[in-house]
Write a protein that holds these residues in place. Sequence first.
Motif, short mmCIF file in Angstrom:
data_model
loop_
_atom_site.label_atom_id
_atom_site.label_comp_id
_atom_site.label_asym_id
_atom_site.label_seq_id
_atom_site.Cartn_x
_atom_site.Cartn_y
_atom_site.Cartn_z
N VAL A 225 34.43 35.40 42.23
CA VAL A 225 34.89 36.33 43.10
C VAL A 225 35.83 37.46 42.40
O VAL A 225 35.66 38.52 42.61
N LEU A 226 36.42 37.06 41.34
CA LEU A 226 37.32 37.79 40.73
C LEU A 226 36.63 38.64 39.82
O LEU A 226 36.94 40.05 39.81
N GLY A 227 35.71 38.16 39.30
CA GLY A 227 34.78 39.10 38.46
C GLY A 227 33.97 40.12 39.50
O GLY A 227 33.95 41.37 38.78
N ALA A 228 33.28 40.02 40.26
CA ALA A 228 32.80 40.87 41.26
C ALA A 228 33.84 41.75 41.86
O ALA A 228 33.15 42.71 42.39
N LEU A 229 34.91 41.47 41.89
CA LEU A 229 36.09 42.41 42.36
C LEU A 229 36.49 43.41 41.24
O LEU A 229 37.27 44.11 41.38
N GLY A 230 35.98 42.86 40.16
CA GLY A 230 36.47 43.87 38.80
C GLY A 230 38.05 43.68 38.41
O GLY A 230 38.48 44.51 37.65
N LYS A 231 38.21 42.46 38.77
CA LYS A 231 39.60 42.11 38.37
C LYS A 231 39.62 40.87 37.16
O LYS A 231 38.68 40.28 36.87
N GLY A 232 40.95 40.62 36.64
CA GLY A 232 41.08 39.64 35.50
C GLY A 232 41.83 38.66 35.99
O GLY A 232 42.06 38.43 37.27
N LEU A 233 42.71 37.90 35.27
CA LEU A 233 43.32 36.65 35.26
C LEU A 233 44.78 36.98 36.16
O LEU A 233 45.01 35.90 36.64
N VAL A 234 45.08 37.97 36.54
CA VAL A 234 46.36 38.31 37.03
C VAL A 234 46.05 39.05 38.09
O VAL A 234 45.34 40.38 37.93
N THR A 235 46.37 38.98 39.30
CA THR A 235 46.09 39.65 40.55
C THR A 235 47.09 39.57 41.62
O THR A 235 47.97 38.69 41.58
N THR A 236 47.06 40.40 42.37
CA THR A 236 48.18 40.45 43.73
C THR A 236 47.01 40.29 45.09
O THR A 236 46.06 40.25 44.83
N ALA A 237 47.67 40.02 46.14
CA ALA A 237 46.74 40.11 47.20
C ALA A 237 46.08 41.05 47.62
O ALA A 237 46.92 42.28 47.59
N GLY A 238 44.98 41.12 47.92
CA GLY A 238 44.07 42.42 48.48
C GLY A 238 44.65 42.52 49.99
O GLY A 238 45.03 41.71 50.48
N LYS A 239 43.75 43.52 50.64
CA LYS A 239 43.99 43.81 51.87
C LYS A 239 43.64 42.76 52.99
O LYS A 239 42.40 42.28 52.65
N ALA A 240 44.29 42.23 53.82
CA ALA A 240 43.77 41.15 54.74
C ALA A 240 42.67 41.66 55.47
O ALA A 240 42.52 42.76 55.82
N LEU A 241 41.92 40.57 55.35
CA LEU A 241 40.37 40.82 56.31
C LEU A 241 40.59 40.70 57.66
O LEU A 241 41.33 39.67 58.31
N PRO A 242 40.57 41.67 58.57
CA PRO A 242 40.73 41.82 59.93
C PRO A 242 39.99 40.65 60.75
O PRO A 242 40.50 39.89 61.65
N ASN A 243 38.71 40.21 60.42
CA ASN A 243 38.07 39.35 60.89
C ASN A 243 37.80 37.91 60.10
O ASN A 243 36.81 37.37 60.42
N GLY A 244 38.54 37.70 58.92
CA GLY A 244 38.27 36.79 58.29
C GLY A 244 36.97 36.76 57.29
O GLY A 244 36.29 38.02 57.21
N TYR A 245 36.47 35.71 56.53
CA TYR A 245 35.51 35.77 55.79
C TYR A 245 34.01 35.52 56.50
O TYR A 245 34.05 35.06 57.58
#
Length: 417
Positions: A225-245
């Motif tokens: 999930v992190l890799g597909a987002l282009g992120k590494g081992l440290v992250t902050t919260a992404g924008k909340a999903l209005p309708n969930g997953y």
Amino acid sequence: MIVRRTAAVLAATVVIGTALVPAAVADGSSPSPTPSRAIPSGLFGSTDPTYDGVWRQSLALLAQHTVGERPAAKAVDWLAGQQCANGAFAAYRADATAACDAKTMVDTNSTAAAVQALAALGGHDGGTRKAAGWLESVQNKDGGWGYTAGGASDANSTSVVVGALAATGGKPGDVKSEEGRSPYDALAELSVPCDGKGADAGAFAYQPDKRGALAANADATAAAVLGALGKGLVTTAGKALPNGYTCEKADTPTAAQAANNGASYLARLLRDTPYLKSAMPGAKDQPDYGNTADAIVALAAQGGIAETKKPLAWLEKNSGPWATTSGPAAYAQLILAAHATGTDPRAFGGTDLVQRLGATGPAAQPSGSAAASTDAEKKDKKDDAKGVNVWWIVGVGLVGGIGIGFLISGRSKKQQL
């Protein structure tokens, strides 16, 4: 983050010549110390670092940096000194003064974790660029990476390398094999289709099985999930999903779709039970603390803060004994999970994770210390002497991952029951 990395699991193995060598420890802990293995004074942890020295050091330094601590100079120097001349890192080199050769078992996971830590700390641009160059040079035809150069691509290794490429300022999607395949292409191929059938929908597999089938793997999913987002081992919260997953059906999912689908799988697993389980053949189900922490990071990064509340509360209440036994990488995983969710790591279920991590290694430098531990900090002092009011704040929107921390194939090839 990151990696790194969980409770009772199967250790992955790496085939080196005719030997089978454990790639890393699944729960962030190390093998038991041996009388002949002296622990370097700059290294975090007191157990044998043979299989996880660079990994646990990288996570420890990342965690300290993330909470505003200034790691001890000798801890940073130890990690930087583990690098081989070609840019790669091995899991551990007892004698870092000896040149690396063909027998030195370098790997992508240790290299990628070290890159993320050293890039965040700053002052190691030459080393991190060389390491990133080595990672690019061993990219597989399908766009991904295996634990060792030339090994079959897996979700964990590919994801932690994505984090390293992003940490050095690159665009992981632009790093392509001779066949024109990117890391995101490799991850998409490891995503279980959302066809409405079975509990595995949306998850990532570690690797296809011998028949080419994809089996859901929670550890690989948290990493991917992190890799597909282009992120590494440290992250902050992404924008909340209005309708969930949602689990979106697509013949070939985009990176964004694959990340959302993977997060939906993790959210489903954590809906009724607030922790993930480890699955070791012949053993009873038991909580997988490290993978739960990694899943929290992944869910937060994808915008699922609401879905992290129950597992985070469970970790705050129950993870203490695990972290005490497992050591620095475990404390680092918990700190990165707290950071991703905006939780105070110094009051984590009544525990000061920062203090506990610090107690496993060299004491962090006092705030405002005159001693500069990196080239970037030395430049700051030189600029100040000239009356230039400039501070070089070198950081990475690292996300955290691995090892492993979560992520990290070297941690395990376990399957979620």
